[in-house]
Design an enzyme around this catalytic site. Structure first.
Site, short mmCIF file in Angstrom:
data_model
loop_
_atom_site.label_atom_id
_atom_site.label_comp_id
_atom_site.label_asym_id
_atom_site.label_seq_id
_atom_site.Cartn_x
_atom_site.Cartn_y
_atom_site.Cartn_z
N HIS A 1 0.71 -1.23 -0.28
CA HIS A 1 0.01 -0.02 -0.05
C HIS A 1 0.82 1.14 -0.06
O HIS A 1 0.30 2.43 -0.11
CB HIS A 1 -1.02 0.00 1.16
CG HIS A 1 -0.22 0.43 2.38
ND1 HIS A 1 0.67 -0.64 3.07
CD2 HIS A 1 -0.05 1.46 3.29
CE1 HIS A 1 1.00 0.00 4.16
NE2 HIS A 1 0.65 1.20 4.18
N HIS B 1 1.57 6.96 -0.90
CA HIS B 1 0.66 5.97 0.08
C HIS B 1 -0.57 5.73 -0.78
O HIS B 1 -1.22 6.81 -1.28
CB HIS B 1 0.40 6.62 1.21
CG HIS B 1 -0.21 5.85 2.21
ND1 HIS B 1 -1.62 5.60 2.33
CD2 HIS B 1 0.37 5.31 3.34
CE1 HIS B 1 -1.87 4.82 3.48
NE2 HIS B 1 -0.43 4.62 4.16
#
Length: 161
Positions: free
Chosen positions: A67, A82
């Site tokens: 992620h 992110h």
């Protein structure tokens, strides 16, 4: 006496990591990002699943849950990409990463893909956030103008101390 021929340092140009709608980091619906706790930057609501490098640099961090990706530039700027909010809880399911730690990447190079429909269907925010995590070396960043952007389009300039 005159600096006509002196090359002006215009800073590091950072490009969009995904096609979508860009917003200032202060608009992210997570206090860790919106209060700039991790650093300054921007976010993009994606309209495409392909994630690209915002700068030239070295992949320094790849989270096991895929992620988040860390890149360090030649000038030492550390950038965290992110992918979504709280998507760590999805344990990597919506992400395919095309690079590995230690890889050299070029601005605009494909880094990963994300299934943003899976992310939003599970109730998560799919915003892609770009954060400069070592602000101590940053003098300034240009403001973000909201609107549609395409990957590899210059969206912000970072000036160093």
């Amino acid at each position: 006496m005159f600096n006509f021929f002196k090359k002006k340092n215009k800073g590091l140009e950072v490009v969009a990591v995904v096609d979508g709608d860009i917003m200032p980091i202060t608009d992210v619906k997570d206090d860790v990002f919106s209060t700039k706790m991790l650093g300054d930057g921007f976010a993009i609501k994606p309209k495409d699943s392909h994630i690209y490098a915002p700068v030239d640099g070295t992949i320094t961090t790849l989270f096991p849950t895929k992620h988040a990706i860390g890149i360090k530039t030649e000038k030492g700027l550390e950038i965290l990409i992110h992918l979504g909010l709280d998507t760590v809880e999805l344990e990597g399911a919506p992400f395919t990463v095309d690079v590995k730690q230690g890889d050299q990447v070029k601005k605009g190079q494909p880094l990963a893909t994300m299934d943003f429909e899976l992310i939003t269907d599970k109730g998560y925010d799919d915003s892609c956030i770009v954060v400069y995590t070592n602000m101590d070396i940053v003098k300034s960043v240009t403001p973000i103008e909201k609107g549609a952007v395409e990957h590899s389009q210059t969206v912000q300039t970072v000036e160093f101390n």
